[in-house]
Structures are given as C-alpha cells and as structure tokens.
Scaffold this motif. Structure first.
Motif: not given
Ligand code: NAP
Length: 313
Positions: A131-149
């Motif tokens: 699930f890398a790049n499909k919802g699993v991340s170790a970087c909130a700064t990089c990916d946080g904005a993709l999870f609005r709402g």
C-alpha cells in the motif's frame, strides 16, 4: 585529490561543509539522490520531510524544515563547497587516499566526513509495501495534503507521532494515534497538544497486525496487547512514526558500527578509521536533533581540519 569529501546533506553535512569551506578545504559534498523517496533517504535529510522546526535556536518564529536546509546549503556554497546530487554507492576506507564512488564518479580524498543521517523505520508488514503510495506513508509533510477529509491512523508514541498527528489534523477529519503502550516517549508538551486537539483519537496498547484495503488502504487490524482481542479500525491512511534507523549500509565492513548500526565514535568525532569523521544522526541515537547534528557537523569539520594539519596539510 580532494582534501575532504562530505557524505550527506542534512544539518550535520552542511554545517561541516560551512566550516570546512571557510577553512579553505574546498570540500566536495555528496548530497544523495534527488529522486529518492521515503523510505530511502532524502537530499537534505529528515528536515525535508518535517513541518515547522520550532526548536532551532535563532528562529523565534520557527522555520520550515526545507527552508532551513536551503539556507544551510546556500551558506555552505557561499564559501565554496561543491555540492553534487549523487548517492554514494561504495567507499574504500582501507587505505589512503580514501575512495568514494557516486554515480559515474570515483573520487579520492585525504579525509572523509560521514553525515548520512537516519531514516524512518517501517513496521515490517508486507502490506506496508503493497500500500505504499496507496495510503501508507512515513512522511506527513509529503503526503498529508492528499488526505483531506479522511480518517487517518498514526502509529507511534514518540515526538514524531505527536508532531505528525497534529499536523495531519489540518487535513484529516480525524487522526487516531495507535500506540503499543499507554506511556509515551514523546515530550509532555507534544502529548498535551495532541490531547487538546478535538480531532484526535487514541488506540493505546494496540499493535497493528495488518493494513488492508482494495486499490487503497481501507483500514487496519489491531490487536489489544492486554486482552489479545483483534479489532477492525477503518482508516484511509496510515502514517508510520515509529522511529529511525541510521543510513550506514554503505559503510558496513569499512567503519565500526554499534549493534543498532550507528557509526561508533572513538575520539570526539573520529571513527574507527583515522581520517574518517562522523557527525549528526548517523552517529547519534541519543539526541537526534537538528541543532545537535549541526553542532557535531561543526566539530567534525574542526577535527578534520586539525587532523589534516597534523598530516602535513
Ligand atoms: P522515538 O522517540 O524512538 O519513538 C518511537 C515510537 O514508536 C515509540 O513510541 C515506540 O514505542 C514506537 N515503536 C517503535 N517501533 C515500533 C514497532 N515496531 N511497532 C510499534 N511501535 C513502535 O522516535 P521519534 O518519535 O521518531 O523521535 C526520535 C527523536 O526525534 C526523539 O529524540 C524526539 O524527541 C525527536 N523529535 C523531536 C521533535 C520536536 O521536538 N519537534 C519532533 C520529532 C522528533 P515504545 O515507546 O513502546 O518503544
């Protein structure tokens, strides 16, 4: 032949570069691979995947991690550091001059400063990679904005989990901290901030057994460490914040490492090889702060300069 090669581009590497270049050593700095994405180390190190840095002295209003790195790099270049965006793939510290391989180049140097830092740890579940790049991340700064709402899970109980969790509430509808104990490693101020955040929930004494989903993450299976009960927790994103491991693979068999893989220091910033120095998180499992990395980067450059002088320049 170079006087000194610096390997790494976080606060330790760039501070070593500032000091070495001001001492007219004309350092060459290998900054890492610009295309690398977590969990691989980033050019600029962990500050590139951090939000606001509130505790670096001299910035009373705080500073964004990437902006701090930009400033450190500009300062290193101002005094003549040659910066190269390449990852070091091999080193030979068995004889002098030392040799360093990066991309197509092989460089020789009288001395080397290792400042390769550390990287985020993963849980070791096969589903993490699936699930890398499909919802699993170790970087909130990089990916946080993709999870609005969205409903998110943050795994961990240290400062990273608190900081990243807090940051993620900017976007997420809810952030639940999953931690394997009831006590936190995080500092009180960070835990308090999270506890006061109305968007934050807690799943304590819980272990992540599995991350599941379809084309994206849909949830996690959690095991209660006291009762053994397994429950299902719905979430569309899982952020891992469970600590770090040093970036020392390339130095195996070349430098003495401790049981966790950190570079073992001898005298001050000296390593097991005379003429090779180490600074920052790669040799520090204890403090792991940007300011301590910068401080030891300065020390490594001074130790290196004195050592070169003793060798006759
Ligand atoms: P950390 O302090 O080592 O905390 C790691 C957390 O993850 C711990 O709560 C640990 O649980 C948990 N953990 C480790 N392996 C796990 C596994 N396999 N499964 C489940 N949980 C696991 O790491 P960190 O939070 O990344 O912080 C590292 C350093 O950076 C610290 O010195 C911290 O103060 C600093 N930092 C500072 C700031 C700031 O001041 N703004 C921000 C971020 C980080 P246990 O507690 O049970 O071991």
């Amino acid at each position: 032949m170079r006087n000194v090669i610096i390997i790494g581009s976080g606060p330790a590497g760039y501070t070593a570069a500032i000091y070495a270049s001001r001492a007219s050593l004309q350092p060459l700095c290998f900054e890492g691979d610009p295309l690398a994405r977590p969990p691989e180390p980033q050019v600029g190190g962990q500050l590139m995947i951090t939000t606001e840095v509130e505790n670096f002295p001299g910035f009373p209003e705080g500073i964004q991690g990437p902006e701090l790195i930009e400033k450190l790099k500009a300062q290193a270049k101002r005094f003549g550091t040659e910066c190269v965006e390449e990852s070091v793939t091999k080193v030979d510290f068995s004889k002098r001059p030392f040799r360093v391989w990066a991309g197509e180049r092989v460089e020789e140097a009288k001395a080397v400063i290792v400042a390769t830092g550390a990287r985020a740890k993963y849980l070791g579940l096969p589903s993490e990679l699936a699930f890398a790049n499909k919802g699993v991340s170790a970087c909130a700064t990089c990916d946080g904005a993709l999870f609005r709402g969205k409903e998110l899970v943050v795994v961990g109980g240290g400062d990273s989990a608190m900081e990243e969790g807090n940051f993620l509430t900017r976007f997420a509808s809810r952030v639940t901290v999953v931690h394997r104990r009831e006590e936190f490693r995080a500092s009180k101020i960070m835990v308090d901030r999270m506890q006061q955040n109305p968007k934050v929930g807690w799943q304590l004494n819980k272990e992540v057994l599995e991350i599941y989903g379809d084309d994206r993450v849909r949830g996690v299976k959690l095991k209660d460490r006291k009762t053994g009960a397994v429950t299902d927790f719905k979430a569309e994103g899982v952020f891992l914040a469970i600590g770090h491991e040093p970036n020392t693979k390339v130095f195996g068999g070349q430098l003495e490492l401790d049981e966790k893989g950190y570079v073992r220091l001898r005298q001050h910033t000296g390593t097991s090889v005379d003429g090779v120095f180490a600074c920052g998180d790669v040799a520090d499992a204890r403090y792991r702060q940007a300011i301590t990395a910068a401080g030891t980067g300065c020390a490594a450059a001074i130790d290196c300069e004195r050592w070169l002088e003793e060798q006759g320049g």
